[in-house]
Enzyme design. Structure first.
Site, PDB file in Angstrom:
ATOM      1  N   GLY A 163       0.832  -1.195   0.000  1.00 53.10           N
ATOM      2  CA  GLY A 163       0.000   0.000   0.000  1.00 53.10           C
ATOM      3  C   GLY A 163       0.867   1.246   0.000  1.00 53.10           C
ATOM      4  O   GLY A 163       2.040   1.194   0.385  1.00 53.10           O
TER       5      GLY A 163
ATOM      6  N   GLN B 127       3.054  10.032   1.290  1.00 48.05           N
ATOM      7  CA  GLN B 127       4.363   9.375   1.250  1.00 48.05           C
ATOM      8  C   GLN B 127       5.194   9.795   0.042  1.00 48.05           C
ATOM      9  O   GLN B 127       6.391   9.555   0.004  1.00 48.05           O
ATOM     10  CB  GLN B 127       4.206   7.856   1.267  1.00 48.05           C
ATOM     11  CG  GLN B 127       3.694   7.334   2.592  1.00 48.05           C
ATOM     12  CD  GLN B 127       3.534   5.841   2.555  1.00 48.05           C
ATOM     13  OE1 GLN B 127       2.497   5.320   2.173  1.00 48.05           O
ATOM     14  NE2 GLN B 127       4.591   5.140   2.924  1.00 48.05           N
TER      15      GLN B 127
ATOM     16  N   CYS C 202       6.772  -0.011   6.814  1.00 53.42           N
ATOM     17  CA  CYS C 202       6.286   1.135   6.046  1.00 53.42           C
ATOM     18  C   CYS C 202       7.378   1.561   5.069  1.00 53.42           C
ATOM     19  O   CYS C 202       8.552   1.593   5.435  1.00 53.42           O
ATOM     20  CB  CYS C 202       5.963   2.261   7.024  1.00 53.42           C
ATOM     21  SG  CYS C 202       5.409   3.777   6.234  1.00 53.42           S
ATOM     22  N   LEU C 203       6.976   1.900   3.846  1.00 50.61           N
ATOM     23  CA  LEU C 203       7.951   2.334   2.844  1.00 50.61           C
ATOM     24  C   LEU C 203       8.616   3.655   3.223  1.00 50.61           C
ATOM     25  O   LEU C 203       9.663   3.992   2.689  1.00 50.61           O
ATOM     26  CB  LEU C 203       7.288   2.434   1.466  1.00 50.61           C
ATOM     27  CG  LEU C 203       6.826   1.098   0.867  1.00 50.61           C
ATOM     28  CD1 LEU C 203       6.027   1.331  -0.408  1.00 50.61           C
ATOM     29  CD2 LEU C 203       8.002   0.173   0.580  1.00 50.61           C
TER      30      LEU C 203
ATOM     31  N   HIS D 290      -3.623   1.316   7.819  1.00 48.89           N
ATOM     32  CA  HIS D 290      -2.260   1.870   7.804  1.00 48.89           C
ATOM     33  C   HIS D 290      -2.195   3.040   6.820  1.00 48.89           C
ATOM     34  O   HIS D 290      -1.660   4.105   7.142  1.00 48.89           O
ATOM     35  CB  HIS D 290      -1.286   0.741   7.400  1.00 48.89           C
ATOM     36  CG  HIS D 290       0.135   1.156   7.281  1.00 48.89           C
ATOM     37  ND1 HIS D 290       1.112   0.696   8.141  1.00 48.89           N
ATOM     38  CD2 HIS D 290       0.776   1.978   6.407  1.00 48.89           C
ATOM     39  CE1 HIS D 290       2.287   1.226   7.790  1.00 48.89           C
ATOM     40  NE2 HIS D 290       2.099   2.007   6.733  1.00 48.89           N
ATOM     41  N   GLU D 291      -2.748   2.840   5.607  1.00 51.10           N
ATOM     42  CA  GLU D 291      -2.686   3.899   4.582  1.00 51.10           C
ATOM     43  C   GLU D 291      -3.563   5.090   4.954  1.00 51.10           C
ATOM     44  O   GLU D 291      -3.168   6.239   4.765  1.00 51.10           O
ATOM     45  CB  GLU D 291      -3.068   3.349   3.201  1.00 51.10           C
ATOM     46  CG  GLU D 291      -2.178   2.230   2.688  1.00 51.10           C
ATOM     47  CD  GLU D 291      -0.687   2.478   2.830  1.00 51.10           C
ATOM     48  OE1 GLU D 291      -0.239   3.643   2.735  1.00 51.10           O
ATOM     49  OE2 GLU D 291       0.051   1.506   3.057  1.00 51.10           O
TER      50      GLU D 291
ATOM     51  N   HIS E 175      -1.930   7.435   7.265  1.00 53.20           N
ATOM     52  CA  HIS E 175      -1.006   8.382   6.626  1.00 53.20           C
ATOM     53  C   HIS E 175      -1.724   9.678   6.232  1.00 53.20           C
ATOM     54  O   HIS E 175      -1.129  10.749   6.249  1.00 53.20           O
ATOM     55  CB  HIS E 175      -0.365   7.775   5.374  1.00 53.20           C
ATOM     56  CG  HIS E 175       0.821   6.911   5.647  1.00 53.20           C
ATOM     57  ND1 HIS E 175       1.935   7.363   6.327  1.00 53.20           N
ATOM     58  CD2 HIS E 175       1.075   5.619   5.325  1.00 53.20           C
ATOM     59  CE1 HIS E 175       2.825   6.382   6.405  1.00 53.20           C
ATOM     60  NE2 HIS E 175       2.327   5.312   5.824  1.00 53.20           N
TER      61      HIS E 175
END
Length: 180
Positions: free
Chosen positions: A57, A62, A106-107, A149-150, A153
């Site tokens: 995701g 991000q 997480c990226l 999670h997304e 953000h």
């Protein structure tokens, strides 16, 4: 597109703005690129060629775009969950929680942050897809965790904000462990 910003960048802590609908061509292109990035990151050849970390995701903040857009692409129990949504909102959720036994990554975070991240076990999300249609998705398990999670953000929340730092591996109350 590996212009993913890392923790510490102020955009990751901002409340992202709603996307005006119908979306502009630029917003559509951004959302399409988010989804394409996640797909490419899961393709071993593409990931190696472009040096991508695999992810399931990605949210617009991000990539330093403070707008309410997310992309999710993952397979769970032979079902493909592939969504690109404008203005996603959790409209209902279970009382029961769940968490990944391996923790979350997480990226935008280049370090391992050990600990359990309590999430709702089931959620219903409403958003607008790339075709401009309102979409409602019911999720549980890993897809539900990924969406939460997304969406976090979009609200300036990082996954580790949910970890009990005093006792990171305390099993969340009333929660289902999910093995990955």
């Amino acid at each position: 597109m590996d212009n993913i910003i890392r923790e510490g960048h102020p955009t990751l802590r901002q409340m992202a703005k709603e996307v005006t609908l119908p979306p502009s061509a630029e917003d559509r292109k951004t959302l399409e690129e988010l989804l394409q990035y996640v797909k490419n990151s899961q393709d071993p050849e593409m990931a190696e060629k472009y040096g991508l970390r695999p992810g399931i995701g990605l949210a617009a903040p991000q990539i330093n775009v403070s707008k309410r857009m997310i992309a999710v692409h993952l397979r769970e129990d032979d079902v493909l969950y592939s969504f690109a949504l404008f203005n996603p909102k959790i409209i209902s959720h279970s009382v029961k929680k769940s968490y990944l036994t391996a923790g979350e990554g997480c990226l935008s975070v280049d370090r391992a942050v050990p600990g359990y991240v309590p999430r709702y076990a089931k959620i219903k999300v409403k958003g607008t897809n790339l075709d401009g249609e309102e979409t409602i998705v019911e999720l549980k398990g890993l897809p539900a965790i990924c969406f939460q999670h997304e969406i976090d953000h979009l609200n300036g929340v990082m996954f580790y904000d949910h970890i009990d730092m005093e006792n990171p591996f305390a099993e969340p109350e009333n929660a289902i462990p999910i093995e990955r």
